[in-house]
Design a protein around this motif. Structure first.
Motif, PDB file in Angstrom:
ATOM      1  N   ASP A 205       0.853  -1.190   0.000  1.00 34.82           N
ATOM      2  CA  ASP A 205       0.000   0.000   0.000  1.00 34.82           C
ATOM      3  C   ASP A 205       0.892   1.245   0.000  1.00 34.82           C
ATOM      4  N   LEU A 206       0.790   2.077  -1.056  1.00 39.87           N
ATOM      5  CA  LEU A 206       1.592   3.293  -1.148  1.00 39.87           C
ATOM      6  C   LEU A 206       1.343   4.221   0.025  1.00 39.87           C
ATOM      7  N   ARG A 207       0.072   4.395   0.376  1.00 38.15           N
ATOM      8  CA  ARG A 207      -0.282   5.371   1.416  1.00 38.15           C
ATOM      9  C   ARG A 207       0.243   4.934   2.777  1.00 38.15           C
ATOM     10  N   LEU A 208       0.158   3.633   3.044  1.00 37.08           N
ATOM     11  CA  LEU A 208       0.674   3.120   4.315  1.00 37.08           C
ATOM     12  C   LEU A 208       2.171   3.370   4.435  1.00 37.08           C
ATOM     13  N   ALA A 209       2.878   3.272   3.312  1.00 35.44           N
ATOM     14  CA  ALA A 209       4.332   3.471   3.315  1.00 35.44           C
ATOM     15  C   ALA A 209       4.717   4.945   3.433  1.00 35.44           C
ATOM     16  N   GLY A 210       3.821   5.844   3.063  1.00 34.01           N
ATOM     17  CA  GLY A 210       4.171   7.268   3.040  1.00 34.01           C
ATOM     18  C   GLY A 210       4.852   7.687   1.755  1.00 34.01           C
ATOM     19  N   VAL A 211       4.559   6.976   0.661  1.00 35.29           N
ATOM     20  CA  VAL A 211       5.118   7.326  -0.643  1.00 35.29           C
ATOM     21  C   VAL A 211       4.624   8.693  -1.077  1.00 35.29           C
ATOM     22  N   ILE A 212       5.538   9.514  -1.582  1.00 34.55           N
ATOM     23  CA  ILE A 212       5.186  10.815  -2.152  1.00 34.55           C
ATOM     24  C   ILE A 212       5.571  10.795  -3.624  1.00 34.55           C
ATOM     25  N   ILE A 213       4.585  10.772  -4.499  1.00 33.02           N
ATOM     26  CA  ILE A 213       4.864  10.886  -5.922  1.00 33.02           C
ATOM     27  C   ILE A 213       5.289  12.329  -6.169  1.00 33.02           C
ATOM     28  N   PRO A 214       6.412  12.558  -6.866  1.00 25.25           N
ATOM     29  CA  PRO A 214       6.918  13.929  -7.037  1.00 25.25           C
ATOM     30  C   PRO A 214       5.832  14.898  -7.482  1.00 25.25           C
ATOM     31  N   GLY A 215       5.809  16.058  -6.814  1.00 26.01           N
ATOM     32  CA  GLY A 215       4.745  17.036  -7.038  1.00 26.01           C
ATOM     33  C   GLY A 215       3.636  16.916  -6.025  1.00 26.01           C
ATOM     34  N   ASN A 216       3.781  15.984  -5.041  1.00 28.64           N
ATOM     35  CA  ASN A 216       2.772  15.749  -4.006  1.00 28.64           C
ATOM     36  C   ASN A 216       1.429  15.342  -4.586  1.00 28.64           C
ATOM     37  N   VAL A 217       1.462  14.590  -5.688  1.00 26.57           N
ATOM     38  CA  VAL A 217       0.233  14.034  -6.247  1.00 26.57           C
ATOM     39  C   VAL A 217      -0.282  12.948  -5.307  1.00 26.57           C
ATOM     40  N   GLY A 218      -1.558  12.998  -4.997  1.00 26.11           N
ATOM     41  CA  GLY A 218      -2.145  12.014  -4.104  1.00 26.11           C
ATOM     42  C   GLY A 218      -2.808  10.877  -4.865  1.00 26.11           C
ATOM     43  N   THR A 219      -2.961   9.734  -4.194  1.00 28.31           N
ATOM     44  CA  THR A 219      -3.641   8.587  -4.784  1.00 28.31           C
ATOM     45  C   THR A 219      -4.861   8.228  -3.947  1.00 28.31           C
ATOM     46  N   ILE A 220      -5.908   7.781  -4.629  1.00 27.67           N
ATOM     47  CA  ILE A 220      -7.132   7.333  -3.968  1.00 27.67           C
ATOM     48  C   ILE A 220      -7.391   5.893  -4.383  1.00 27.67           C
ATOM     49  N   PHE A 221      -7.472   5.006  -3.427  1.00 25.70           N
ATOM     50  CA  PHE A 221      -7.721   3.596  -3.690  1.00 25.70           C
ATOM     51  C   PHE A 221      -9.162   3.441  -4.169  1.00 25.70           C
ATOM     52  N   ASP A 222      -9.342   2.978  -5.419  1.00 26.15           N
ATOM     53  CA  ASP A 222     -10.682   2.968  -6.002  1.00 26.15           C
ATOM     54  C   ASP A 222     -10.721   1.994  -7.178  1.00 26.15           C
ATOM     55  N   TYR A 223     -11.124   0.742  -6.925  1.00 19.63           N
ATOM     56  CA  TYR A 223     -11.256  -0.233  -8.007  1.00 19.63           C
ATOM     57  C   TYR A 223     -12.348   0.210  -8.983  1.00 19.63           C
ATOM     58  N   ASP A 224     -12.089   0.061 -10.277  1.00 20.20           N
ATOM     59  CA  ASP A 224     -13.090   0.422 -11.279  1.00 20.20           C
ATOM     60  C   ASP A 224     -12.938  -0.498 -12.490  1.00 20.20           C
ATOM     61  N   PHE A 225     -14.084  -0.897 -13.079  1.00 17.93           N
ATOM     62  CA  PHE A 225     -14.065  -1.791 -14.226  1.00 17.93           C
ATOM     63  C   PHE A 225     -13.853  -1.072 -15.550  1.00 17.93           C
ATOM     64  N   TYR A 226     -14.153   0.229 -15.595  1.00 21.47           N
ATOM     65  CA  TYR A 226     -14.085   0.955 -16.855  1.00 21.47           C
ATOM     66  C   TYR A 226     -13.225   2.208 -16.709  1.00 21.47           C
ATOM     67  N   ASN A 227     -12.388   2.450 -17.717  1.00 26.56           N
ATOM     68  CA  ASN A 227     -11.650   3.705 -17.855  1.00 26.56           C
ATOM     69  C   ASN A 227     -11.963   4.278 -19.229  1.00 26.56           C
TER      70      ASN A 227
END
Length: 794
Positions: free
Chosen positions: A652-674
């Motif tokens: 889990d990125l969030r549990l680790a404290g990962v920071i994607i450069p630019g402080n972009v955040g991630t939201i855990f959200d399974y989805d069938f369609y993009n």
């Protein structure tokens, strides 16, 4: 040492400038106060450095270290704590820092004092009084991770002492120091602001009646304003009088916490204006944009810019050497510091950050200013006692402070309330007032604010030869109709306006090269009060950014898909050179050299928790790589499975404290369609516009940097495939299980070869071996079994 000055510029307020009293800015500062300090230097065992090969250096003196570690040197006799350097005589590089209390003549320099000094360089402690610095320091040394930093420094002192404070080689040192500082501040229970103790962040300066023929300018900010006073109405010419508004200095209260709170009353500047009707324009100098000529002009705007620049430098010096010359009339004549030399590049960077409202970038640019102009600043401060070591000290200590500032930018979670600097970007840049004055009688006849500059870009992103439409018709003004507002444009952020002033709000422009372009709009009303807005237009800037590819991966995502197989099909071979690739474990994240402009880094999808933990420990290293011109393809699809076994739960990125450069955040959200947002863009060209997969995405992204290209979105219209510029480099990030899609052969499988082709600048990206495979129901989902129950039903 940076000697390439493109333009030497006296940074002072001229005798005929914005002033209150006839005090000459030619006066030298008071003599630098000094005192003797003694102590000892301690090194860990098994280090390759001999104590007698070291010297202790301050702004005011230099002292040799004996073979027992003893030293005596001259330090600044300031009112606050100061930082001193311990340098190698052989290499000239700093290897230790001392943190000196103004109340002590004894100093112990070691890895512990170095760790403390690094933590205390946190930008949030800028302008902090002595007592609060002491409280902060006491809390730091008992923090749970403080000894971790000390041990890291000891390890480097044993193996590579000249590299200890080298940010390019060991950014993890600065990351850890800033993390400790932020955590320590959060540990304080800061109470709320006292009612009425401080003006709110949006309060502008104002003018009110004074005694006799005087008016009083009220400034609720810590920054300077310069008022241009016109007899009668505004005539578009030079003002008849100029006066600098005092900036608030005295602190009523300081409360440690996150962020720290500083309370101070507004200041009042009385001015004998006379009798009649007057128009006055109050300028902070922060809307000069990238026009150096406006920064240097003998105008209220120019004087205010230089006054605030001078105060900024003085505050940096105060933070580093504990000595403040702010308020000494002979030095700070109306905010001006003579003898300072700056480069065009320095002014450009500071002006750009201020115009864009980026407080953290402005702070970093300010510290870089001190580093690049250390000789002129040191000569000014030390005067007759100047020697070359003073310049070297200031340059090196500013470089270290700059590294700490960069680390703070990366991991501060978007908190930009750096003292004084935040005021520069948040305070109103210009305010107009009209009033009449007749002895005791004062009549306010209105105020005027600059336009609210704003514009739209269509399309929001594109490729070379795309025709972009820039529309400023949404710009408004508090007094004048929108049809009377004039605008002009700078399409590439080079500081030169590409159009003349015009009431036409819509223009078109196209670009011939792939890059991210900063576009500036300046809008002015009938009184020529102006404001600036900006945005970033991405013209497929990440295209063809791969030269030597480094893949960080500990496990094979999902069914053992190897992205290097695709690289091989594009002519890449295994190896360390150009057009070659390496697959490295996360254990090498902290040691593998990443070369901006050469290395292209891929962070593998669906890794285990240890992998993400190691990345988080190197957040600053990766961000610095991109900021300096590198590119990362960040596969941020976590909580999947790996190594051909669905029971291997992904991290889990969030549990680790990962920071994607630019402080972009991630939201855990399974989805069938993009969904593809613009099929004409190179990275997604020829893909189906609707992508179905089980699952099409695990993550969506939030807190996107300005100018981000959104290639795909999920069913909630949240971004799942993005590209943006960060510093001089690029990030392409996906929350999609593209390797899983490639193996299973559903529509999502087309994306992996497209991304590889895009970053390599090759072909259409449809890999010839892609086939639709038989579905194994036990492995058909990209989600870990433990998390599938959270997913949406089909």
């Amino acid at each position: 040492m940076k000697k390439h000055l493109l333009l030497l510029l006296p940074l002072f307020l001229f005798w005929s400038g914005c002033k209150k009293d006839p005090v000459s800015p030619e006066e030298p500062p008071s003599a630098l106060p000094t005192r003797q300090v003694s102590g000892a230097v301690a090194l860990p065992t098994n280090t390759t450095v001999a104590l007698d090969q070291l010297e202790v250096v301050t702004l005011a003196g230099k002292g040799a270290v004996s073979n027992t570690g003893a030293f005596t040197t001259t330090a600044v006799a300031g009112e606050k704590q100061q930082i001193v350097l311990t340098k190698s005589k052989a290499s000239g590089k700093p290897i230790l820092l001392g943190y000196v209390s103004p109340d002590s003549a004894q100093l112990q320099i070691s890895s512990r004092s170095t760790a403390l000094a690094l933590v205390m360089m946190n930008p949030m402690l800028f302008t902090m009084p002595k007592t609060e610095r002491e409280r902060m320091a006491q809390a730091v040394i008992v923090h749970a991770r403080f000894n971790e930093l000390v041990q890291r420094l000891n390890s480097l002192l044993q193996t590579a002492p000249d590299e200890v404070l080298d940010n390019a080689l060991h950014p993890e040192v600065y990351q850890l120091a800033i993390e400790i500082g932020i955590a320590t501040l959060k540990g304080f229970n800061a109470a709320g602001r006292s009612p009425g103790a401080e003006a709110s962040i949006g309060d502008p300066p104002s003018v009110k009646n004074g005694e006799g023929d005087n008016v009083v300018f009220v400034n609720p900010r810590t920054i300077y304003y310069c008022a241009g006073v016109f007899n009668g109405n505004y005539d578009g010419l030079a003002p008849d009088k100029m006066v600098l508004l005092e900036a608030k200095e005295s602190l009523v209260e300081v409360r440690l916490g996150w962020p720290p709170v500083r309370l101070a009353p507004p200041t009042e500047t009385s001015y004998p204006i006379g009798r009649g009707q007057f128009f006055t324009r109050l300028e902070s100098g922060t809307r000069t944009g990238l026009e150096v000529s406006r920064m240097l002009a003998k105008t209220p705007e120019g004087y205010a810019f230089r006054a605030n620049a001078a105060k900024s430098v003085a505050l940096v010096i105060d933070a580093l050497v504990g000595w403040s010359f702010i308020g000494e009339e002979e030095v700070f004549s109306f905010g001006g510091l003579d003898q300072f030399s700056v480069t065009l590049g320095n002014l450009y960077e500071i002006g750009q950050a201020l115009s864009e409202g980026d407080a953290l970038e402005a702070f970093t640019a300010l510290v870089t200013f001190v580093e690049n102009n250390a000789a002129a600043i040191a000569r000014f401060l030390v005067q007759q006692g100047y020697e070359e070591f003073s310049e070297e000290f200031l340059e090196q200590i500013a470089e270290i402070a700059g590294a700490a500032s960069l680390a703070f930018q990366i991991i501060s979670a978007g908190n930009e309330e750096v003292p004084f600097i935040y005021d520069l970007v948040a305070a109103p840049p210009v305010v107009d007032y009209c009033f009449t004055k007749d002895g005791a009688n004062f009549t306010d006849c209105g105020s005027n604010a600059p336009p609210l500059a704003d514009f739209m870009v269509s399309p929001s992103t594109g490729d070379v030869q795309t025709v972009f439409t820039f529309d400023a018709s949404i710009t408004t003004d508090d007094k004048d109709p929108a049809t009377e507002i004039e605008v002009r444009w700078d399409f590439n952020g080079d500081g030169t306006w590409d159009t003349d002033w015009s009431k036409n709000k819509r223009v078109t422009h196209s670009y011939s090269a792939r890059e991210a372009y900063i576009v500036y709009l300046e809008a002015r009303d009938l009184l020529q009060s102006a404001a600036i807005a900006h945005t970033i237009v991405n013209v497929s800037g990440g295209f063809a950014s791969g030269k030597h590819i480094i893949i960080f991966r500990d496990v094979l995502p999902w069914q053992n898909v190897r992205i290097e197989n695709l690289l091989s099909s594009h002519g890449f071979t295994a190896g360390p050179g150009v057009n070659q690739f390496e697959v490295l474990p996360s254990t090498q994240m902290s040691t593998r050299a990443l070369l901006p402009g050469e290395s292209f880094v891929i962070i593998g999808n669906s890794q285990d928790q240890t992998f993400y933990n190691r990345y988080a420990a190197n957040n600053v290293r990766f961000a610095n790589f991109v900021r300096n011109g590198g590119t990362i393809f960040w596969e941020a699809c976590d909580l999947g499975w790996f190594n051909n076994n669905p029971n291997n739960y992904g991290g889990d990125l969030r549990l680790a404290g990962v920071i994607i450069p630019g402080n972009v955040g991630t939201i855990f959200d399974y989805d069938f369609y993009n969904y593809v947002t613009d099929p004409a863009l190179p990275l997604v060209r020829n893909l189906p516009t609707i992508i179905r997969h089980n699952y099409a995405s695990h993550e969506s992204f939030t807190n996107l940097p300005e100018g981000t290209t959104i290639y795909m979105v999920n069913e909630s219209n949240d971004p799942t495939l993005i590209e943006y510029k960060y510093g001089a480099g690029w990030i392409i990030a996906t929350g999609q299980p593209i390797e899983h899609g490639y193996y299973v052969g559903q529509d999502l499988g087309l994306l992996l070869p497209k991304v590889v082709s895009y970053v390599l600048g090759q072909g259409g990206g449809l890999h010839t071996t892609l086939t639709k495979r038989e579905v194994d129901e036990s492995r058909a989902s990209s989600a870990s079994p433990a998390f599938r129950k959270q997913a949406k039903t089909q």
